[in-house]
Scaffold this motif. Structure first.
Motif, PDB file in Angstrom:
ATOM      1  N   GLY A 147     -27.099  -6.360   3.336  1.00  0.00           N
ATOM      2  CA  GLY A 147     -26.707  -5.334   4.284  1.00  0.00           C
ATOM      3  C   GLY A 147     -27.180  -3.972   3.826  1.00  0.00           C
ATOM      4  N   SER A 148     -26.539  -2.938   4.331  1.00  0.00           N
ATOM      5  CA  SER A 148     -26.932  -1.565   4.003  1.00  0.00           C
ATOM      6  C   SER A 148     -25.843  -0.780   3.284  1.00  0.00           C
ATOM      7  N   VAL A 149     -24.582  -1.121   3.541  1.00  0.00           N
ATOM      8  CA  VAL A 149     -23.450  -0.426   2.928  1.00  0.00           C
ATOM      9  C   VAL A 149     -22.606  -1.460   2.184  1.00  0.00           C
ATOM     10  N   PHE A 150     -22.455  -1.259   0.872  1.00  0.00           N
ATOM     11  CA  PHE A 150     -21.795  -2.246   0.021  1.00  0.00           C
ATOM     12  C   PHE A 150     -20.534  -1.680  -0.619  1.00  0.00           C
ATOM     13  N   MET A 151     -19.528  -2.538  -0.735  1.00  0.00           N
ATOM     14  CA  MET A 151     -18.401  -2.282  -1.613  1.00  0.00           C
ATOM     15  C   MET A 151     -18.303  -3.463  -2.563  1.00  0.00           C
ATOM     16  N   GLY A 175     -26.000  -1.071  12.412  1.00  0.00           N
ATOM     17  CA  GLY A 175     -25.967  -2.277  13.218  1.00  0.00           C
ATOM     18  C   GLY A 175     -25.054  -3.357  12.661  1.00  0.00           C
ATOM     19  N   GLU A 176     -24.860  -4.375  13.488  1.00  0.00           N
ATOM     20  CA  GLU A 176     -23.967  -5.474  13.121  1.00  0.00           C
ATOM     21  C   GLU A 176     -24.453  -6.181  11.856  1.00  0.00           C
ATOM     22  N   GLY A 177     -23.504  -6.501  10.984  1.00  0.00           N
ATOM     23  CA  GLY A 177     -23.843  -7.218   9.758  1.00  0.00           C
ATOM     24  C   GLY A 177     -24.331  -6.333   8.633  1.00  0.00           C
ATOM     25  N   SER A 178     -24.144  -5.028   8.755  1.00  0.00           N
ATOM     26  CA  SER A 178     -24.675  -4.105   7.739  1.00  0.00           C
ATOM     27  C   SER A 178     -23.679  -3.784   6.631  1.00  0.00           C
ATOM     28  N   ALA A 179     -22.402  -4.178   6.788  1.00  0.00           N
ATOM     29  CA  ALA A 179     -21.380  -3.908   5.778  1.00  0.00           C
ATOM     30  C   ALA A 179     -21.151  -5.168   4.943  1.00  0.00           C
ATOM     31  N   GLY A 229     -28.668  -2.008  -0.869  1.00  0.00           N
ATOM     32  CA  GLY A 229     -27.833  -1.005  -0.229  1.00  0.00           C
ATOM     33  C   GLY A 229     -28.438   0.376  -0.130  1.00  0.00           C
ATOM     34  N   ARG A 230     -27.943   1.101   0.838  1.00  0.00           N
ATOM     35  CA  ARG A 230     -28.219   2.528   0.958  1.00  0.00           C
ATOM     36  C   ARG A 230     -27.045   3.343   0.416  1.00  0.00           C
TER      37      ARG A 230
END
Length: 227
Positions: free
Chosen positions: A77-81, A110-114, A131-132
């Motif tokens: 994805g693009s945003v990670f925790m 977009g969907e699925g980015s987290a 990730g970004r």
């Protein structure tokens, strides 16, 4: 800080009351007894507890939706925790903490980015490679970030491949800011947040809910303007 002191004070009163009850005593608790004799204080306490229960019930559907936004099967994805649960806290609690950022991620990338991942060397590597915006929720000391029976040091992150679009990394580890320059160098050119003191879970939760979503949108806007 203050929260720990209040919790300690509450614990002392609770242990005192429990000990007295087990010993069969009916002696009133100091200070608490005087407050409890006032009807206004009792009504205020009851209203506060009722409000708390209602709020907790209201969190149930939010927690379900938050968990659905970040299924365990998703690793890209693009945003990670990336989070540490100490082996006792359920995943849905971290999904709930991540919820506003996850929604911001879906609205921008977009969907699925987290993505929500349990912390390990492998998952940290996945987050930095894809990730970004990356939030790494772990314990730490001046030495580095703590993993289970292991350490994650600045030089370890420096050796990992990183997404060319990595813009921001948040490190929760206490005292990790003692090596702030090393973390910045290891994660360059991303902006890095660290703490050179003890950091509380509540301040990280506050950041996740009220500052994290803005950071996701700001990073996306920066990319849009650059493109």
């Amino acid at each position: 800080g203050l929260i720990r002191k209040l919790f300690l004070a509450w614990s002392v009163f609770w242990v005192f009351g429990l000990a007295m009850a087990l010993l069969g005593g009916a002696r009133p608790m100091p200070l608490v007894y005087r407050v409890a004799r006032r009807n206004g204080a009792v009504r205020t306490a009851c209203a506060g507890l009722l409000s708390l229960y209602v709020a907790l019930l209201g969190l149930v559907p939010v927690a379900i939706h938050a968990s659905n936004l970040v299924p365990e099967s998703r690793t890209t994805g693009s945003v990670f925790m990336v989070y540490e649960d100490n082996g006792i806290f359920p995943r849905w609690m971290f999904a709930l903490a991540f919820y506003p950022m996850a929604r911001a991620a879906e609205a921008t990338y977009g969907e699925g980015s987290a993505v929500l991942l349990h912390i390990s060397r492998e998952t940290v590597a996945q987050a930095l490679a894809g990730g970004r915006v990356v939030f790494i929720g772990s314990h730490g000391t001046k030495k580095g970030l703590m993993l289970h029976n292991d350490w994650l040091l600045p030089r370890d992150l420096a050796e990992l491949p990183k997404n060319k679009s990595l813009k921001f990394v948040y490190l929760t580890g206490c005292d990790s800011g003692e090596k702030r320059d090393a973390w910045i160098a290891a994660l360059a050119p991303a902006d890095v947040v660290t703490y050179d003191r003890l950091s509380a879970s509540l301040e990280h939760a506050w950041w996740l809910w009220f500052k994290g979503p803005d950071k996701v949108r700001a990073v996306h806007a920066e990319e849009e303007n650059a493109g």
